[in-house]
Every structure is written in structure tokens, then in C-alpha cells.
Scaffold this motif. Structure first.
Motif, PDB file in Angstrom:
ATOM      1  N   UNK A 126       0.807  -1.207   0.000  1.00 33.63           N
ATOM      2  CA  UNK A 126       0.000   0.000   0.000  1.00 33.63           C
ATOM      3  C   UNK A 126       0.839   1.255   0.000  1.00 33.63           C
ATOM      4  N   UNK A 127       2.139   1.103  -0.092  1.00 40.75           N
ATOM      5  CA  UNK A 127       3.016   2.269  -0.078  1.00 40.75           C
ATOM      6  C   UNK A 127       2.744   3.171  -1.262  1.00 40.75           C
ATOM      7  N   UNK A 128       3.077   4.426  -1.101  1.00 40.33           N
ATOM      8  CA  UNK A 128       2.706   5.386  -2.132  1.00 40.33           C
ATOM      9  C   UNK A 128       3.659   5.400  -3.318  1.00 40.33           C
ATOM     10  N   UNK A 129       4.731   4.627  -3.218  1.00 38.31           N
ATOM     11  CA  UNK A 129       5.618   4.506  -4.380  1.00 38.31           C
ATOM     12  C   UNK A 129       5.440   3.144  -5.051  1.00 38.31           C
ATOM     13  N   UNK A 130       4.388   2.442  -4.696  1.00 41.96           N
ATOM     14  CA  UNK A 130       4.140   1.112  -5.258  1.00 41.96           C
ATOM     15  C   UNK A 130       3.028   1.217  -6.287  1.00 41.96           C
ATOM     16  N   UNK A 131       3.262   0.665  -7.464  1.00 36.39           N
ATOM     17  CA  UNK A 131       2.248   0.759  -8.516  1.00 36.39           C
ATOM     18  C   UNK A 131       1.597  -0.603  -8.748  1.00 36.39           C
ATOM     19  N   UNK A 132       0.602  -0.585  -9.622  1.00 37.71           N
ATOM     20  CA  UNK A 132      -0.280  -1.743  -9.795  1.00 37.71           C
ATOM     21  C   UNK A 132       0.468  -3.040 -10.007  1.00 37.71           C
ATOM     22  N   UNK A 133       1.439  -3.037 -10.909  1.00 41.69           N
ATOM     23  CA  UNK A 133       2.098  -4.286 -11.270  1.00 41.69           C
ATOM     24  C   UNK A 133       2.786  -4.929 -10.071  1.00 41.69           C
ATOM     25  N   UNK A 134       3.281  -4.079  -9.179  1.00 44.89           N
ATOM     26  CA  UNK A 134       3.906  -4.624  -7.964  1.00 44.89           C
ATOM     27  C   UNK A 134       2.845  -5.192  -7.026  1.00 44.89           C
ATOM     28  N   UNK A 135       1.698  -4.553  -7.003  1.00 47.44           N
ATOM     29  CA  UNK A 135       0.603  -5.069  -6.182  1.00 47.44           C
ATOM     30  C   UNK A 135       0.130  -6.423  -6.679  1.00 47.44           C
TER      31      UNK A 135
END
Lengths: 410, 425
Positions: A126-135
């Protein structure tokens, strides 16, 4: 991220949600303001995700934030378990708990002790530098780590598909085509379609499969984990075109040691070739006399773009136009990542050839909406039996789209 | 019922924040205030917007405001905070974004702050004060973090109230009246007969609502009087009264013939006109219906569910007809609702209040309460309990005709032998 005219890169939280929301007999509880999940639910319904994971929000108000209160989560969990009896409860943070530092995994452990009959899985990313593909990557990996049980390989050959998730355009149709093909040419049944068409029981049985078919690179860490734990081999590839699909089948055969049913494969190939035959002279003419009209410009997920580009260029002789992917970590020299301003420029400069990209970009630019290969989408997709892009049927579908696009240009 | 022990009575309500959920598991829940702001800005011609938030909010806003550019040069752009800005603020980036929109031709920009900008205390007011002199486009803002603004009405009323900042014209036209809360042309909402009656007497009406032009708002201060026809527009009327001295009359929360008579009379006095027999026919029709309704409805217990714009004024009216409120879903609690709550309590009623946020579980609870009927929406496909749906669509219409429609709908459901036996007749 800054100023945008169009939908921004989705967050890791959104990627996680889109990965989990299709799993049946589960519940997903998001700790955060209710609007988040209300509209995520709307987007999932629009994408054709029906009767899958039950979605709940706790909501959160300013007193909860000020005092660090999390009772709403416990109350919601209690209420959901009493009414729905899910096998697994997924716990997700929304943006606000991420800012204030709510420890969702710790709360998950407490809840696990309180409700021992239900499995709790807490998701971070949920970090703010994490984007969809990492999720998506993290969610697939966590599922692969936590849910499969110790099982023996099935007596008859079986397979899993890893990476069929609701964030991809036409994800259900593509998964259906791959399952159809593998069943037909190998007489092999799926154990788990991870995650677009699965249950907790399917996920628990994953270890029994003879091969994991990873159809997007985000699924590879999960496949690697399953290989270590169950010694299940995997193949990471998204098959497009006639030759591409044939090669994919041959690779599965080589990895599993299973023999391909040559009659079935031949019939698949022949049917496909017969369907393609009326279009091939036109394609050859275009390539020879109007090469600029066969420039293939593609924007979307890196694996989708790579696969369709290979089909068009290597099998039909098209030329590569401007191609780009939607993830900063997946770009390369041939298919770079384009920011919003870069793909806007690409669309504005596109003149001739085939342009296939997101529904949002095609609609905005007044281009042919049929040429959508990626999300963001702008339409409802309730009917899942739409033509796929992958496999033999996908090869026919893509050729059909290119023929129609060429006819419209005329 | 144990399930209701956590709920408050109406007498205990002080604001919208103290209203508890009927069931705690939200599914799907009520709309976010950001939705209403996105819808409203897209429907005001000439107005641009900048929605500030995280990827979720900015992405979801495109469900309601799908086009980045409007037909008259409006820009509906998004500003997405990155990890650094979540910690250190996004002021610098926002200033740059507003300059970009200004250079791109935006005439006026409404900045919509969502949850995270509100949580981190982004000072949009201060920023606007500082940069407005450098920017041609007029700026205004609204903060709509859902953790502070639980449901969608706040998005409507705060957005409309924020439009007060764009009212630049200072001259007054004694023949001009603003109608706050509806468009001149509403596809599904009847034009109240009062409004053409006003224009027939030499006044011009300017409609300030979604569907209006930016210029209509810019000229809002010219009006002699504001007529409020929607609860969502009353805070704008309050602002215009406080800042520009323009008085207003509330028409939207008058249901009974007596109340409508009183407000029409007050309006006639203010405008120095006479209605003569203009409304006689519709008034007589409603009077007859009211008489019948009092016979039929007396003693019936009701619940208000979702999608009711004016739950407390409606409950007061139903109470006047003899109905007994058991449980009220309140989407919002406006400051003026205190007087409606007092009126209801003066009749001897103090119902439980709640927010219904789980369609399925809430229906079970409502069924367990066994009311004689409920108003509004619940996913009750079997219609186990008599329901008067579609009360929501009275938004923007006022006067005798609205009450006429309301009573017709109620009587169509209730006026049958089985229910009549339950009432005190």
C-alpha cells in the motif's frame, strides 16, 4: 505523479484488489473510507467480475484517525463472518491507513486468534511509491505462499494458470481460450485459474499441478515459489498468433513430457488457417504495396504488446510502429514505457497503420474502439464469452480486427 | 433488538458525524462526496476542475467525469500525489498545475481536495490567496475527505457553496431572482408551477445548479432574492446571505398545504405581488388528498431507507399525517435539520437514526423490525414490506404538486384493505 488528463498509473493497492476480487468463497475487507471500495466494486462489475469475492469496507472517520481506533475492522470482520462464512478473509489497507501507519498485518494476526476457523491474509503493497504491477505480483506471491496445501501431484496431468487477473483487458476470454487449448491438445485439466476463475479450494490444490502456465510476468515470483515448494515446472509466456501458440504448446510438451495430441493440434491449426486464409492476400498486398498501413502501433501491458507485435511482425510481415508499455519497470528498447504525455504524443502523431491501445485513449482520440487491447476501459464487459486475443482463436480475432480497421481506413 | 442498541435517537443527534451505521460491514456503502463534486463541475458550462488525490480517487472520478476536456473549453484534470508529496505536501506541484491549466485557457477552476490532501492538511485556501493574483482563471476549492464527510450530500452542498467565491458581478437587479438547486430544464423533474408564476409577474429567474453556465454563477450577486429548491443549495444561500446580504426563502422542505401556503404568502409579500387564483386548483387537490391520507395513514409505523433527500422534513410531514417514525436513515444532518428534529419530537416522536451502508444486512434488520411500510430504496425484490420508492426524484421540485405526487405514491401503496386494518381507524 503530478498533473494528469487521464487515469494515472493505478496504485499497488488497486493491483492487489484486482487480483483478489475474483476469488470465490472469500471476503475482502478494506480498512478505509467506503468510497474507495464502492467504486472499485463498480469497476469490477463493469469488468465482468460477478459472484466472486465479497467486498466490504469498514469506513473510517476523523475520530478513528485521531485516536488510532481500529474497532470498525473487528466489528466488520465479525459481521461478515457471521453472515457469509468465507473460507478466507483478505485484509487490505486503503490510502488513509497507509498515511497514518495502521499495522494491518498485526491486526490480521489478532483477528486470526479471535476467529480461528477462518483464514486471514493481510496484504501490504500500500506504499505510495508502489504501482499496480507490484501489487499484482505481491498478491499472487502471497496467495501462492499461504494457501496451497501439501498435496501430491494429481494422477492425471493437470495445470494451473497464473496471472489471469481482472486488471487486464478481456482477462476472462483469454484464460478461457488457454484452458480450452490445453484441455484439447493435452487432455489436461486445470486445477486453478489464478485468479480470474478460482476458489479457495482450487488455490489449496495448486501444488498438485504438473505445470504452471504463467501468462504475465507478474506471476513469475509465484511460479518460482511453487517450483521450490512443489517442484512444479513453469512456463512464462503469453501465446499469440498461430506459430506463437504452436510454439507455446510445444514448450508445454517439452517441459511436462506429455505428448501433444497431434490430430487435435492439427485440426486447431487448420481451422485457424482456413479462417485466416481470406485475409492473408490483403495483408500480403498491404505489406508489399502499402507498408505504412501495416505499421503496428501498440500500447498496453508489456507482455500483451510483445505478443501481439510478434504475431503481426513475425507471422504476417507487418512493420513495428510506435509501441509502448504501461509499466515503468517493464520497458525496454523495443517496447519502452510511455508516460501519459508520451502516449498522447504517440496518438496525436499516429497517421497510418493499426493503432491498438487502451479503451480510454482510443475513445478520447476518436479512434476505432474495437482496437482496444488494454485497460483503462470505458465500457461494460458483462459478457465474458468475447473473442480472446491469445491462442488460435485470438489469432483469428486479431486478424479480423486488422482487416476491419483496414477496411474502415479505405 | 440487540442489533439496534448501538444506534442513537434523533434527540441525541448533534451533527452528521454522530450517526452510526445500522450494520458495521459496509457493502457497497454510500457514494463518496467526491462523486457529487465531479458530477457537478462537469455539468456547469465553462467551469474547469482539478481533482487532487491518490490514484484511487483520481481514477474513480473518471467514472463520473469521464472526459478530460469539455465542449466549451473546460478542463477536468487530475493531480495525483506521489510518495514525497504525501509526506511533505503538494503545494508546489499544485501551483505549477494551476499555472498550466491557466495557460491552457481555463476560465475558472474548482479544486477538489479528496481524502489524503485533507488528511495531510494541505492549505488550499492559503495557496489560492497567494497565487490568485498571478492567475487569470478564478480559483475556488472544496475539501471533501470522506473521513470528514461521510456521504454524498456534502459533496453537493459544499461544491455549490464553493461556487459563491466565483460571484464577481456586484450590481443588483431588483427584478432578478435566483433559483438555487435546479436547472431551468430538468429531464425527469417537473417544473414547479410557482416559478412560471413568478416570471409572469415580471421577474427574471436565474437558475444556479448543475446545468447552469459559469456566467450565471458569476452574476449570482445581482439577484434580489434566492429561492432554495434543494437542500444541497441551502448552504450556498446561507453564504450569499452572509457575504452579499441576499435573503433567501426555503421552499424545498415545505410539504404540508399549510406550510406551502405560508411560504408562498411570504414570497408574495416580498415581491409585492398577488398569486390570486394561480394555485387554487392544485391546492384543493392536495387538500383532498391530505384528508384521505390522514384517514388511511394514521398509526402506521414507517422506516426511511436510502435515497431520500429530505428525511427529517418528510418525517415531520408524515408525522402530521399520523404516521409513526421507527428508524430513519439520515444521509446528512444539515444545521437546519435541528428545527425539523425539534418539530418531530414536539409531536412525541424520537425515532432511532442510522446510516444504512449494507444493502443486504440492512434489509434483514428492517424486515426484523416489521414496519408497516418503508420509504426509499432497499434491495427488497420480493417486496415483503410495502415500500414507497423513488422519493429521491422529488429533488428540485417544490410546492403543492410535489406533495400531490408524494401522497399519490403513498396512497397507491398503502390504501389497501390489509394495511388499513393495521392503522388506527
Amino acid at each position: 505523479m503530478g498533473l494528469h488528463r487521464f487515469k494515472p498509473l493505478p496504485s499497488g493497492r488497486m493491483g492487489t484488489l484486482w487480483t483478489l476480487a475474483t476469488i470465490r468463497n472469500t471476503a475482502l475487507i478494506e480498512f478505509g473510507c467506503m468510497g474507495h471500495l464502492l467504486y472499485s466494486g463498480v469497476s469490477l462489475k463493469r469488468a465482468g467480475v460477478i459472484d466472486a469475492c465479497k467486498l466490504f469496507s469498514t469506513h473510517i472517520d476523523e475520530t478513528d484517525i485521531a485516536l488510532g481506533r481500529t474497532e470498525r475492522l473487528n466489528q466488520t470482520v465479525d459481521n461478515v463472518i457471521r453472515h457469509h462464512h468465507p473460507a478466507v478473509v483478505f485484509l487490505l489497507p486503503s490510502a488513509i491507513p497507509q498515511v497514518i501507519g495502521t499495522d494491518i498485518p498485526a491486526l490480521g494476526k489478532e483477528l486470526q486468534a479471535e476467529f480461528p476457523g477462518v483464514r486471514f491474509l493481510s496484504f501490504g503493497e500500500g506504499g505510495f511509491d508502489v504501482i499496480k504491477h507490484q501489487g499484482v505480483t505481491a498478491a499472487l506471491l502471497l496467495l501462492a505462499k499461504e494457501l496451497p496445501l501439501e498435496v501430491a501431484k494429481t494422477a492425471e496431468p493437470t495445470f494451473n494458470i497464473i496471472g489471469s487477473c481482472a486488471d487486464m483487458f478481456r482477462f476472462q476470454a483469454d484464460a478461457d481460450e488457454l484452458v480450452r487449448l490445453v484441455k484439447r491438445v493435452f487432455k489436461m485439466d486445470p486445477l486453478c485459474i489464478m485468479t480470474s476463475d478460482t476458489t479457495v479450494a482450487d488455490l489449496e490444490k495448486m501444488g498438485g499441478a504438473h505445470i504452471n502456465l504463467v501468462i504475465r510476468r507478474e506471476g513469475e515470483p509465484a511460479a518460482i515459489h511453487l517450483k521450490k515448494r512443489f517442484a512444479t515446472p513453469y512456463l512464462t509466456e503469453r501465446p499469440y498468433g498461430v506459430d506463437g501458440t504452436t510454439r507455446w504448446i510445444e514448450k508445454i510438451a517439452a517441459i511436462t513430457g506429455l505428448s501433444v495430441n497431434a490430430t487435435e493440434l492439427k485440426e486447431e491449426q487448420q481451422v485457424t488457417q482456413r479462417c485466416l486464409a481470406p485475409a492473408l492476400p490483403t495483408f500480403r498486398h498491404l505489406v508489399r504495396s502499402h507498408p505504412e498501413e501495416t505499421r503496428l502501433s501498440l500500447g498496453g501491458h508489456a507482455d500483451v504488446v510483445k505478443g501481439i507485435l510478434a504475431y503481426g511482425c513475425e507471422e504476417l510481415g507487418f512493420y513495428q510502429g510506435t509501441c509502448w508499455c504501461d509499466c515503468p519497470q517493464m520497458g525496454n528498447d523495443r517496447i519502452p514505457y510511455f508516460s501519459e504525455s508520451e502516449w498522447i504524443t504517440a496518438l496525436e502523431q499516429h497517421q497510418k497503420g493499426f493503432l491498438m491501445t487502451t479503451g480510454e485513449a482510443l475513445k478520447w482520440s476518436g479512434r476505432n474502439a474495437e482496437m482496444q487491447i488494454a485497460n483503462p476501459d470505458t465500457q461494460w464487459r458483462l459478457y465474458r464469452q468475447e473473442p480472446p486475443f491469445v491462442g488460435f482463436r485470438g489469432a483469428i480475432h486479431l486478424a479480423n480486427l486488422w482487416m476491419n480497421a483496414n477496411t474502415e481506413e479505405d | 433488538m440487540n442489533e439496534l442498541k448501538h444506534l442513537k435517537h434523533l434527540s441525541e443527534a448533534k451533527s452528521a458525524n454522530g450517526i452510526n451505521f445500522l450494520n458495521p460491514a459496509v457493502s457497497p456503502g454510500t457514494h463518496c462526496p467526491m462523486r457529487m463534486a465531479s458530477v457537478i463541475v462537469e455539468e456547469i458550462k465553462g467551469l474547469s476542475s482539478l481533482l487532487v488525490g491518490m490514484p484511487e480517487c483520481t481514477t474513480h472520478s473518471r467514472l463520473f467525469s469521464p472526459n478530460p476536456e469539455g465542449t466549451q473549453g473546460e478542463l477536468h484534470w487530475l493531480y495525483v500525489l506521489d510518495a514525497h508529496e504525501v509526506v511533505f505536501g503538494c503545494r508546489e506541484g499544485l501551483v505549477e498545475a494551476l499555472h498550466t491549466m491557466d495557460n491552457a485557457g481555463a476560465k475558472a477552476i474548482l479544486i477538489i481536495g479528496t481524502c489524503v490532501p485533507e488528511l495531510i492538511g494541505e492549505d488550499l485556501e492559503g495557496m489560492i490567496y497567494e497565487i490568485q493574483p498571478q492567475i487569470k482563471a478564478q480559483l475556488t476549492f472544496v475539501m471533501l475527505g470522506q473521513f470528514k464527510n461521510v456521504s454524498y450530500p456534502t459533496g453537493s452542498w459544499k461544491t455549490l457553496r464553493a461556487m459563491g467565491a466565483l460571484m464577481s458581478e456586484k450590481t443588483t437587479d431588483p427584478k432578478r431572482i435566483n433559483v438555487l438547486g435546479r436547472s431551468p430544464v430538468e429531464e425527469h423533474i417537473e417544473m414547479p408551477s410557482l416559478l412560471p408564476a413568478i416570471t409572469d409577474r415580471g421577474f427574471s429567474l436565474s437558475y444556479l445548479a448543475p446545468g447552469a453556465n459559469l456566467d450565471d454563477f458569476a452574476n449570482g450577486r445581482k439577484a434580489l432574492l434566492n429561492l432554495v429548491v434543494s437542500p444541497y443549495a441551502q448552504p450556498l444561500a446561507e453564504r450569499m446571505k452572509a457575504e452579499f446580504g441576499i435573503p433567501y426563502l426555503e421552499l424545498h422542505n415545505r410539504y404540508s398545504v399549510a406550510d406551502i401556503d405560508a411560504i408562498y404568502e411570504e414570497l408574495a409579500k416580498y415581491l409585492s405581488v398577488s398569486w390570486q387564483n394561480t394555485f387554487n386548483e392544485e391546492r384543493q387537490e392536495v387538500l383532498a388528498l391530505e384528508t384521505r391520507a390522514k384517514q388511511v395513514l394514521n398509526g402506521l409505523r414507517f422506516i426511511l431507507a436510502l435515497r431520500i433527500d429530505l428525511p427529517l422534513p418528510l418525517s415531520v410531514y408524515l408525522g402530521q399525517l399520523g404516521m409513526n417514525p421507527m428508524l430513519l436513515h439520515l444521509e446528512e444532518y444539515y444545521p437546519e435539520d435541528k428545527k425539523h428534529a425539534a418539530a418531530l419530537m414536539a409531536m412525541g416522536y424520537d425515532p432511532l437514526i442510522c446510516r444504512m451502508v449494507n444493502d443486504e444486512f440492512d434489509l434483514e434488520t428492517v424486515e426484523a423490525l416489521s414496519p408497516d411500510c418503508y420509504f426509499g430504496y432497499l434491495p427488497d425484490w420480493e417486496r415483503k414490506i410495502p415500500c414507497i420508492p423513488d422519493v429521491f426524484d422529488f429533488y428540485g421540485t417544490v410546492g403543492y404538486r410535489r406533495t400531490h405526487h408524494l401522497l399519490m405514491r403513498i396512497l397507491a401503496v398503502i390504501d389497501n384493505d390489509e394495511l388499513l386494518e393495521k392503522g388506527d381507524r
